[in-house]
Design a protein around this motif. Structure first.
Motif, short mmCIF file in Angstrom:
data_model
loop_
_atom_site.label_atom_id
_atom_site.label_comp_id
_atom_site.label_asym_id
_atom_site.label_seq_id
_atom_site.Cartn_x
_atom_site.Cartn_y
_atom_site.Cartn_z
N LEU A 110 -5.37 24.92 -56.55
CA LEU A 110 -5.68 24.68 -57.96
C LEU A 110 -6.95 23.84 -58.10
O LEU A 110 -7.80 24.10 -58.97
CB LEU A 110 -4.49 23.98 -58.63
N LEU A 111 -7.11 22.85 -57.24
CA LEU A 111 -8.34 22.05 -57.24
C LEU A 111 -9.55 22.91 -56.88
O LEU A 111 -10.63 22.76 -57.47
CB LEU A 111 -8.22 20.89 -56.25
N ALA A 112 -9.38 23.82 -55.91
CA ALA A 112 -10.48 24.71 -55.53
C ALA A 112 -10.86 25.62 -56.70
O ALA A 112 -12.04 25.87 -56.93
CB ALA A 112 -10.07 25.56 -54.32
N ALA A 113 -9.86 26.10 -57.45
CA ALA A 113 -10.14 26.94 -58.61
C ALA A 113 -10.91 26.14 -59.68
O ALA A 113 -11.85 26.66 -60.30
CB ALA A 113 -8.84 27.49 -59.19
N ALA A 114 -10.50 24.88 -59.88
CA ALA A 114 -11.19 24.05 -60.87
C ALA A 114 -12.64 23.79 -60.44
O ALA A 114 -13.56 23.85 -61.27
CB ALA A 114 -10.45 22.72 -61.04
N ALA A 115 -12.86 23.51 -59.15
CA ALA A 115 -14.23 23.31 -58.65
C ALA A 115 -15.05 24.58 -58.81
O ALA A 115 -16.23 24.53 -59.22
CB ALA A 115 -14.20 22.87 -57.20
N SER A 116 -14.45 25.71 -58.52
CA SER A 116 -15.17 26.98 -58.64
C SER A 116 -15.54 27.26 -60.09
O SER A 116 -16.65 27.73 -60.38
CB SER A 116 -14.29 28.11 -58.09
N LEU A 117 -14.64 26.94 -61.01
CA LEU A 117 -14.92 27.17 -62.43
C LEU A 117 -16.05 26.28 -62.94
O LEU A 117 -16.78 26.65 -63.87
CB LEU A 117 -13.64 26.90 -63.23
N SER A 118 -16.24 25.13 -62.29
CA SER A 118 -17.25 24.17 -62.76
C SER A 118 -18.65 24.50 -62.26
O SER A 118 -19.60 23.78 -62.59
CB SER A 118 -16.87 22.76 -62.30
N ARG A 119 -18.82 25.60 -61.49
CA ARG A 119 -20.13 25.88 -60.90
C ARG A 119 -21.15 26.33 -61.94
O ARG A 119 -22.34 26.34 -61.70
CB ARG A 119 -20.00 26.93 -59.80
N GLY A 120 -20.70 26.75 -63.11
CA GLY A 120 -21.62 27.21 -64.15
C GLY A 120 -21.93 28.69 -64.00
O GLY A 120 -21.50 29.36 -63.07
N ARG A 121 -22.66 29.20 -64.94
CA ARG A 121 -23.02 30.62 -64.93
C ARG A 121 -24.10 30.90 -63.89
O ARG A 121 -24.86 30.02 -63.52
CB ARG A 121 -23.52 31.07 -66.32
N ALA A 122 -24.13 32.14 -63.44
CA ALA A 122 -25.14 32.54 -62.47
C ALA A 122 -26.53 32.47 -63.09
O ALA A 122 -26.72 32.73 -64.27
CB ALA A 122 -24.87 33.96 -61.98
N THR A 123 -27.50 32.09 -62.27
CA THR A 123 -28.90 32.06 -62.71
C THR A 123 -29.71 33.04 -61.89
O THR A 123 -29.32 33.45 -60.81
CB THR A 123 -29.48 30.64 -62.54
#
Length: 543
Positions: free
Chosen positions: A517-530
């Motif tokens: 769950l922590l890994a999912a939260a970190a992944s979600l926080s990466r922002g949109r692709a540039t």
């Protein structure tokens, strides 16, 4: 090849120790057993950043090619162990260090080479195949080790030689270095403090698994505590050095890139959740489920690898597909969904009884593999695509360090939890069970005093520790045939360890679900692709 050798030795350890005439279940030999497993992972965790930096400075393909040659030479030396007993084990552990160094040269630069070679819109697909190769190697190693060890334990190392020779020649002939070079000086103080600090922590974890001063684990050992504190302090010094030197080993400014820092945080949490899973599942299958279903202990290592194939299949399907989809839709959604699915499977495994129906177990580990595949390739592509081109080698090494360190930490923590769970109830259960079968009280207490870590390794090695421990005393020959057959049969020992083992499983799977769950939260926080930076879009001419 590098990933395969991390697992092939695990399955082959009974044959290896028999080959060098060393009892793997003797408490005095537990250290050799642990270092055969953990030493390889420790070296890979420590060296990959430095070797990735060398790739940035001197050429990623050059370092990668040398890794093939080093790995092959070490495999040859491992197979020609001239010693027996403890000296033979030290020979193997020492050359495994060199082998892990060659493997680190490969893994530290492979993702950077692929990132250089593929345009941004195809990078996820390429890195997906790279991830699939690594995980496939781990589980192919489990099966190959079971097959080769039956023939000759040295064949476990011979299998690398033709692959290594071919890879060395092919890589020198075909690979081209398209990356940007960053010439400069080596940050020796940074390299030294990082290597010594991380080594101190990982060595302390390995020592913490071993019994000490009458306790089931060594976490109270002053040497373990001292190594942990020293390791942390050295890593703090490393950060201070890196922020001050002109040409640091690691550009700390990379962590200001949200996709880079979030991706590596997700990698660490995911590897912490996943790293010990392979061992826990092997113990579950080899120590309990397979014997209860009539499999001989000698055959359980091979069958455990076969019964874990759904996990590999799930990853093999999802890895390249997720990589290709991330090229079109970005990494955030796929990698986050993958970690959520990954975490959900631990809840499902938690609901299974110890003697589970295989179809349910197979379905859950297949979904676990799919979740890992959905996460790994998009996450790696996001990390590697977010950094400047001249930093890709060190970025690849840092990603591998988070991955390998998380795996080593996970094995240490998971094993400790399982050992504590066994220590709370297994001695009394063993004493009571053996005396009920007519074993004298003194002998039963002596067997029950076996360190729980030995019981854990008995399951990993496909051994029945009761037969192994009682045979030298001659007690088995004095018992009625029915009692003797019960003790050395398929159900007695698994039944004894089922309850304490399930308690340990509960703690481990809950911890893994939370980490996912922590890994999912970190992944979600990466922002949109540039969009990739301009240097990413350049196609460098080939020879």
């Amino acid at each position: 090849m590098s990933a395969l050798d991390g697992s092939i030795v695990i399955i082959s350890l009974p044959a290896i120790f028999r080959g060098i005439h060393l009892d793997p279940l003797d408490p005095a030999n537990i250290g050799y057993l642990l270092w055969m497993i953990m030493g390889y992972r420790l070296v890979q965790a420590v060296l990959v950043v430095t070797l990735g930096r060398f790739g940035d400075m001197f050429g990623r393909v050059r370092v990668y090619n040398a890794g093939f040659a080093v790995f092959t030479v070490a495999s040859i030396l491992l197979s020609f162990d001239p010693f027996m007993g403890a000296a033979g084990a030290i020979w193997l552990i020492g050359w495994r260090v060199l082998q892990a160094t060659g493997g680190s040269m490969l893994t530290a630069n492979s993702a950077a080479i692929l990132t250089d070679a593929f345009p941004a819109e195809k990078r996820g697909f390429a890195l997906g195949f790279n991830q699939v190769a690594a995980l496939a190697g781990q589980f192919i190693g489990l099966i190959a080790g079971g097959l080769l060890a039956v023939w000759d334990w040295r064949a476990v190392f011979w299998v690398n030689v033709p692959v290594g020779i071919f890879g060395t020649i092919w890589a020198y002939r075909k690979l081209r270095d398209d990356g940007v070079r960053q010439r400069g000086r080596i940050d020796w103080w940074g390299n030294a403090t990082f290597a010594l600090g991380l080594s101190g922590i990982l060595v302390a974890i390995t020592m913490g698994l071993q019994p000490h001063d009458g306790q089931t684990t060594g976490w109270h050992n002053p040497a373990v505590i001292g190594l942990l504190i020293t390791g942390v302090l050295l890593l703090v010094v490393f950060v201070v050095i890196e922020s001050a030197v002109a040409e640091p080993m690691i550009q700390l400014s990379l962590f200001k890139i949200r996709a880079f820092s979030a991706g590596n945080a997700a990698t660490l949490c995911a590897s912490l959740a996943q790293g010990g899973l392979q061992f826990v599942l092997i113990i579950w299958l080899q120590g309990i489920w397979l014997p209860l279903h009539g499999y001989d202990y000698a055959d359980t290592p091979l069958w455990a690898g076969i019964f874990l194939l759904p996990l590999t299949a799930g990853f093999l399907v999802a890895g390249p597909l997720a990589g290709a989809l991330s090229d079109r839709f970005g990494a955030r959604g796929l990698s986050t969904a993958g970690m959520l699915l990954f975490g959900a499977t631990f809840i499902g495994l938690l609901a299974l009884p110890v003697d589970f129906p295989y179809w349910a177990f197979a379905a859950l580990i297949a979904l676990n593999g799919i979740g890992s595949g959905m996460f790994a390739a998009p996450n790696t592509s996001s990390i590697m695509g977010s950094v400047p081109t001249d930093q890709r080698g060190v970025a690849s090494g840092m990603r591998a360090t988070f991955l390998n360190s998380g795996t080593a930490l996970s094995i240490g923590v998971f094993f400790s939890l399982m050992i504590v769970g066994l220590a709370s109830s297994l001695p009394s259960a063993l004493t009571q069970g053996l005396t009920q079968q007519g074993v004298p009280d003194a002998t039963a207490h002596q067997v029950a005093s076996l360190p729980p870590v030995s019981t854990m390794f008995a399951a990993v090695l496909g051994e029945n520790p009761l037969e192994h421990l009682l045979a030298p005393s001659g007690v088995l020959q004095t018992l009625p045939a029915a009692n003797r057959d019960t003790i050395i049969g398929h159900e007695f020992f698994p039944d004894l360890i089922s309850a304490p083992f399930h308690h340990g499983l509960t703690v481990v799977f809950i911890a893994s679900a939370l980490l996912a769950l922590l890994a999912a939260a970190a992944s979600l926080s990466r922002g949109r692709a540039t969009r990739p930076s301009a240097p990413d879009l350049l196609v460098r001419p080939r020879d």
